[in-house]
Scaffold this motif. Structure first.
Motif, PDB file in Angstrom:
ATOM      1  N   VAL A 115       0.838  -1.204   0.000  1.00  0.00           N
ATOM      2  CA  VAL A 115       0.000   0.000   0.000  1.00  0.00           C
ATOM      3  C   VAL A 115       0.871   1.251   0.000  1.00  0.00           C
ATOM      4  O   VAL A 115       0.653   2.194  -0.779  1.00  0.00           O
ATOM      5  N   ALA A 116       1.888   1.276   0.867  1.00  0.00           N
ATOM      6  CA  ALA A 116       2.772   2.443   0.931  1.00  0.00           C
ATOM      7  C   ALA A 116       3.550   2.612  -0.364  1.00  0.00           C
ATOM      8  O   ALA A 116       3.726   3.740  -0.855  1.00  0.00           O
TER       9      ALA A 116
ATOM     10  N   GLY B 189      -1.603   7.299  -6.994  1.00  0.00           N
ATOM     11  CA  GLY B 189      -1.382   6.157  -6.127  1.00  0.00           C
ATOM     12  C   GLY B 189      -2.593   5.842  -5.264  1.00  0.00           C
ATOM     13  O   GLY B 189      -2.930   4.665  -5.055  1.00  0.00           O
ATOM     14  N   ILE B 190      -3.257   6.871  -4.769  1.00  0.00           N
ATOM     15  CA  ILE B 190      -4.455   6.661  -3.950  1.00  0.00           C
ATOM     16  C   ILE B 190      -5.555   5.992  -4.767  1.00  0.00           C
ATOM     17  O   ILE B 190      -6.219   5.055  -4.303  1.00  0.00           O
ATOM     18  N   VAL B 191      -5.754   6.462  -6.010  1.00  0.00           N
ATOM     19  CA  VAL B 191      -6.758   5.839  -6.881  1.00  0.00           C
ATOM     20  C   VAL B 191      -6.369   4.400  -7.188  1.00  0.00           C
ATOM     21  O   VAL B 191      -7.213   3.492  -7.226  1.00  0.00           O
ATOM     22  N   ALA B 192      -5.062   4.162  -7.389  1.00  0.00           N
ATOM     23  CA  ALA B 192      -4.586   2.833  -7.757  1.00  0.00           C
ATOM     24  C   ALA B 192      -4.789   1.811  -6.643  1.00  0.00           C
ATOM     25  O   ALA B 192      -4.809   0.601  -6.903  1.00  0.00           O
TER      26      ALA B 192
ATOM     27  N   LEU C 160      -9.315   8.044 -17.520  1.00  0.00           N
ATOM     28  CA  LEU C 160      -9.425   9.374 -18.128  1.00  0.00           C
ATOM     29  C   LEU C 160      -9.061  10.463 -17.121  1.00  0.00           C
ATOM     30  O   LEU C 160      -8.291  11.384 -17.434  1.00  0.00           O
ATOM     31  N   VAL C 161      -9.575  10.349 -15.909  1.00  0.00           N
ATOM     32  CA  VAL C 161      -9.354  11.393 -14.905  1.00  0.00           C
ATOM     33  C   VAL C 161      -7.897  11.443 -14.472  1.00  0.00           C
ATOM     34  O   VAL C 161      -7.279  12.510 -14.428  1.00  0.00           O
ATOM     35  N   VAL C 162      -7.308  10.279 -14.141  1.00  0.00           N
ATOM     36  CA  VAL C 162      -5.925  10.301 -13.647  1.00  0.00           C
ATOM     37  C   VAL C 162      -4.943  10.654 -14.756  1.00  0.00           C
ATOM     38  O   VAL C 162      -3.897  11.261 -14.496  1.00  0.00           O
ATOM     39  N   THR C 163      -5.256  10.308 -16.005  1.00  0.00           N
ATOM     40  CA  THR C 163      -4.382  10.697 -17.113  1.00  0.00           C
ATOM     41  C   THR C 163      -4.391  12.209 -17.292  1.00  0.00           C
ATOM     42  O   THR C 163      -3.335  12.830 -17.464  1.00  0.00           O
ATOM     43  N   ALA C 164      -5.569  12.803 -17.266  1.00  0.00           N
ATOM     44  CA  ALA C 164      -5.659  14.260 -17.363  1.00  0.00           C
ATOM     45  C   ALA C 164      -4.916  14.918 -16.211  1.00  0.00           C
ATOM     46  O   ALA C 164      -4.220  15.933 -16.398  1.00  0.00           O
TER      47      ALA C 164
END
Length: 570
Positions: free
Chosen positions: A54-55, A270-273, A309-313
């Motif tokens: 996670v870290a 990272g948080i989204v991932a 789409l969001v994280v790429t932008a």
């Protein structure tokens, strides 16, 4: 003639070899970093039960973003470069891309992609190839014409190596970078694209981006669905491109140091991932699984699409070095697979394999983003060797580009250049003329008089010089106006003695230019001009004059250069 053909062919050979090897090394470095930093699905699966994963998921893209920010701060204009810069250099026929910016951008892209940034690898590959081509041409002592061809050679070799698609690489260089089909450029670019394919496919035996079994369109009515995918794909592409631009504006307004911004984007990625690991990196595995029936459920496809789409932008807008091509491929293929799932509900067994819908969605989103409809169609055909699939993709591409051009423009690259003040929609002649300022055309061959000069003396000076205009200039060099021979003749009729001095009858010219005005700006303002020459003033000082003929000749000379470069056979 033979020597000229040999030179350009040898140039294509050298650029193709160097770029192909560099592209393979670039891709392999990213793969190694992804495995070492627990970004790739395989490495994450092996460490799935480790408490530190996670870290690491948050720390790796965050620290990677910080390194990328530091590297980009070393670039002269403090931003990562990309295909738009290669397009601009080729369109302006400068022929020289800065080697320092190219090397630092490639390094920053490698670090960012290796750390899992949600950006593309093909944009950096194209820019790296173009930069290497430009550098090789300069080392060889080639002029700017060959330098422009070398940029096209580098871009073609990069695309050919990355996709195992030599014809697509050839067309990409002409369609996107050069934007014309020069006979002189065709042979060396073909050689470069071919060598890229040989190095990738024969020497290193690299696998294709994806493999698709022998699928066929089941029903002719499905072409209506492919049209719909093309139109909807254009809308998704527009949302994608606008999201990148909005993210960039938000980043510019944040009161944070430059290197911190990509680090912030990396932390959010990272948080989204942690919940959606498929958003990390290029996403080749997701792309390959999306063309398999039942690999993802519709909710999984939709959530991954939106998240990607969001994280790429976010990553691109906040300064990660990378391209828009790879994420567009993944977003598009997810959209196409989702559309194919919907068609299964509607048509049942009469629906074609989901791979056809996935590929149609892929090209429908990607093509408007990069402005290369022919290239995307050829990539599909060369990767799959499937005529049915290429035909379906062609239908989607046609409608996607038609809609995309209407609502956004030719491509994201063109919009990026437009935001910097370079409008390619009016042709490369405008780009070239906007780079040439009036400073190089200033003339000191004009009649200059002081404000206290008697009108009789002004008349005599004009007669002696054979001119019809005298510029009134103070001792400090300030321009106050112009006295014309026509005005003196009018005064002579009324008062044969021509009493008075120049200051009393000086009238400022209706058209006054600045030394920093471009030839294009001057041409656009000449429409209503009548006179011998135009005063060029900087901070009220008369720097010189520019004859109208000089501006017209510069314009015609630029057009001649473009036609000669585009139509020369060798």
């Amino acid at each position: 003639m033979i020597r000229s053909v040999s030179v350009v062919t040898l140039l294509g050979f050298l650029v193709g070899c160097v770029v192909a090897i560099a592209a393979v090394g670039f891709v392999e470095a990213i793969v190694w970093l992804n495995d070492a930093l627990f970004v790739s699905p395989r490495s994450r699966m092996l460490a799935a039960n480790e408490p530190w994963l996670v870290a690491v998921t948050i720390a790796v893209p965050t620290l990677g973003g910080l390194v990328v920010g530091v590297l980009c701060a070393l670039i002269p204009d403090r931003r990562p470069h990309g295909p738009a810069d290669a397009i601009y250099t080729a369109q302006s026929m400068e022929g020289a891309m800065p080697a320092r910016a190219g090397a630092l951008t490639a390094a920053a892209a490698c670090v960012g992609l290796g750390a899992g940034a949600s950006v593309g690898q093909y944009g950096p590959l194209v820019h790296m190839g173009a930069s290497l081509g430009s550098w090789i041409s300069r080392v060889a002592g080639a002029g700017r014409y060959l330098g422009t061809i070398a940029i096209g050679c580098g871009a073609a070799a990069a695309i050919s190596t990355a996709f195992n698609a030599p014809i697509a690489g050839l067309v990409f260089a002409h369609e996107v970078i050069l934007r014309h089909y020069s006979l002189r450029a065709f042979a060396p670019i073909t050689v470069s694209a071919t060598l890229g394919y040989v190095v990738a496919n024969v020497v290193f035996e690299r696998p294709p981006l994806f493999r698709i079994e022998d699928v066929q369109v089941v029903s002719p009515y499905e072409y209506l669905a492919f049209i719909g995918i093309g139109m909807a794909g254009a809308v998704i592409a527009m949302v994608y491109m606008r999201a990148i631009m909005v993210s960039g504006r938000i980043s510019q307004n944040l009161p944070l140091p430059g290197p911190v911004k990509p680090a912030l984007a990396g932390m959010m990625l990272g948080i989204v991932a942690l919940q959606i690991p498929d958003v990390l990196g290029i996403g080749k595995e997701v792309l390959r699984f999306a063309i398999i029936e039942g690999a993802f459920t519709p909710p999984e496809l939709a959530v991954t699409l939106v998240a990607k789409l969001v994280v790429t932008a976010l990553c691109l807008g906040f300064g990660f070095a990378g391209g828009v091509f790879s994420p567009a491929l993944l977003i598009g293929i997810l959209f196409g697979a989702l559309a194919g799932t919907g068609m299964e509900w509607l048509a049942g067994d009469d629906r074609s394999h989901i791979a056809i819908y996935a590929v149609c969605g892929m090209v429908a989103v990607t093509s408007p983003v990069i402005g290369a409809p022919l290239t995307t169609i050829l990539i599909v055909f060369e990767l799959t060797r499937n005529y049915d699939l290429a035909t379906a993709a062609m239908v989607s591409v046609a409608f996607a580009n038609l809609i995309g051009y209407r609502i956004f423009g030719r491509s994201l690259f063109d919009r990026q250049l437009l935001s910097r003040g370079f409008d390619l929609s009016l042709g490369r002649d405008k780009v070239m003329m906007r780079q040439r300022t009036l400073r190089e055309f200033l003339s000191s061959d004009y009649t200059k008089v002081a404000p206290t000069t008697p009108l009789i003396a002004v008349r005599d000076a004009l007669i002696a010089d054979g001119r019809s205009e005298a510029y009134v200039v103070t001792e400090s060099g300030a321009y106050t106006g112009t006295v014309t021979m026509n005005r003196l003749m009018e005064l002579a009729v009324a008062d044969s003695s021509l009493n008075g001095d120049a200051a009393a009858y000086a009238v400022p010219e209706p058209l006054v230019l600045s030394p920093d005005d471009s030839i294009w700006d001057a041409m656009s303002r000449l429409e209503s001009f009548v006179g011998e020459s135009i005063p060029v003033v900087e901070e009220s000082r008369l720097m010189g004059v520019v004859p109208e003929a000089a501006i017209v000749q510069a314009y015609l000379h630029t057009l001649e250069e473009i036609r000669r470069e585009e139509n020369a056979a060798a």
